[in-house]
Scaffold this active site. Structure first.
Site, PDB file in Angstrom:
ATOM      1  N   CYS A 146       0.791  -1.176  -0.005  1.00  0.00           N
ATOM      2  CA  CYS A 146      -0.013  -0.038  -0.035  1.00  0.00           C
ATOM      3  C   CYS A 146       0.907   1.098  -0.044  1.00  0.00           C
ATOM      4  O   CYS A 146       0.601   2.092  -0.799  1.00  0.00           O
ATOM      5  CB  CYS A 146      -0.883  -0.033   1.378  1.00  0.00           C
ATOM      6  SG  CYS A 146      -1.825  -1.355   1.249  1.00  0.00           S
ATOM      7  N   ARG A 176      -8.030  -4.187  -2.942  1.00  0.00           N
ATOM      8  CA  ARG A 176      -7.522  -3.171  -3.900  1.00  0.00           C
ATOM      9  C   ARG A 176      -8.379  -2.753  -4.993  1.00  0.00           C
ATOM     10  O   ARG A 176      -8.314  -3.441  -6.088  1.00  0.00           O
ATOM     11  CB  ARG A 176      -6.337  -3.112  -4.409  1.00  0.00           C
ATOM     12  CG  ARG A 176      -5.123  -3.411  -3.256  1.00  0.00           C
ATOM     13  CD  ARG A 176      -3.761  -3.703  -3.730  1.00  0.00           C
ATOM     14  NE  ARG A 176      -2.816  -4.293  -2.812  1.00  0.00           N
ATOM     15  CZ  ARG A 176      -2.455  -3.785  -1.964  1.00  0.00           C
ATOM     16  NH1 ARG A 176      -2.430  -2.548  -1.604  1.00  0.00           N
ATOM     17  NH2 ARG A 176      -1.466  -4.607  -0.913  1.00  0.00           N
TER      18      ARG A 176
HETATM   19  C1  BEZ Z   1       0.378  -4.603   1.681  1.00  0.00           C
HETATM   20  O1  BEZ Z   1       1.587  -4.876   1.727  1.00  0.00           O
HETATM   21  O2  BEZ Z   1       0.024  -3.685   1.578  1.00  0.00           O
HETATM   22  C2  BEZ Z   1      -0.597  -5.704   2.231  1.00  0.00           C
HETATM   23  C3  BEZ Z   1      -0.234  -7.096   2.114  1.00  0.00           C
HETATM   24  C4  BEZ Z   1      -0.870  -7.889   2.700  1.00  0.00           C
HETATM   25  C5  BEZ Z   1      -2.338  -7.413   3.189  1.00  0.00           C
HETATM   26  C6  BEZ Z   1      -2.649  -6.120   3.439  1.00  0.00           C
HETATM   27  C7  BEZ Z   1      -1.641  -5.224   2.996  1.00  0.00           C
END
Ligand code: BEZ
Length: 214
Positions: A48, A123
């Protein structure tokens, strides 16, 4: 809209949201502009963070296209503010677009929490036009960061398609067959089909293409 997830062609639901820029009414806050509402699973997570950085890098280009951005996750506004501070302090980038602090209400309305994908928002990307109509919806899983150049390409393609009443080929403006040429909508009667072949370059009457109008 009650109980039904909005889909392409639907009006974006009228909602009031708490954001890092204060309370906003959607879609009214972006009246006359395109906007992209995008959700992320959680603040202070690695993928993110790279996404926020990537979106901010392209924000000036989106604005030139009369397009605003607004993020969303089920995190408190204090968490968003701390995370934005962290990005500024560690990545030398000021996140300029607002981020919604959702309690779960907006996520439910827009279908951003998918039962098979855990309890966080997926997402998602909603592309909304200046009339408040949802024009595209994308979903990516938590483990895959989005391609923001593609989202930028979609905005450019929508704007050209709307202005010139054409359709855009795969990978436009770098289509393998047509380059940056665009597709003339298929004819809907026999006479128009025959005329198409005279007026345009065509593979057949239902696959005609032309250069963009100046
Ligand atoms: C992330 O790295 O943004 C992420 C990875 C797994 C679950 C939620 C966020």
């Amino acid at each position: 809209m009650e109980g039904k997830m909005p889909l392409i062609g639907d009006e974006f639901p009228h909602i009031e949201v708490q954001t890092t820029h204060g309370w906003l009414k959607l879609p009214e806050a972006f009246k006359g502009k395109w906007f992209i509402l995008f959700s992320h699973p959680a603040d202070f997570t690695p993928v993110c963070t790279t996404e926020f950085y990537a979106f901010q890098q392209r924000y000036p280009e989106f604005r030139e296209l009369n397009t605003e951005l607004i993020g969303l996750s089920v995190d408190q506004v204090f968490s968003h503010i701390k995370w934005i501070d962290w990005i500024r302090d560690n990545m030398d980038t000021e996140i300029e677009f607002p981020v919604i602090a959702d309690t779960g209400k907006v996520s439910k309305l827009l279908g951003l929490i998918h039962p098979g994908a855990g309890s966080h928002t997926v997402r998602a990307v909603f592309i909304v036009d200046p009339k408040g109509t949802i024009r595209a919806i994308l979903y990516y899983p938590a483990e895959l960061g989005r391609n923001f150049d593609e989202i930028l390409r979609m905005i450019k393609a929508f704007q050209v398609a709307d202005a010139q009443k054409v359709a855009m080929p795969a990978n436009w403006p770098n289509n393998e067959l047509l380059g940056d040429r665009v597709i003339v909508p298929p004819a809907t009667d026999v006479k128009a089909a025959a005329k198409r072949l005279e007026e345009y370059e065509c593979y057949d009457w239902w696959l005609c293409h032309k250069a963009l109008d100046e």
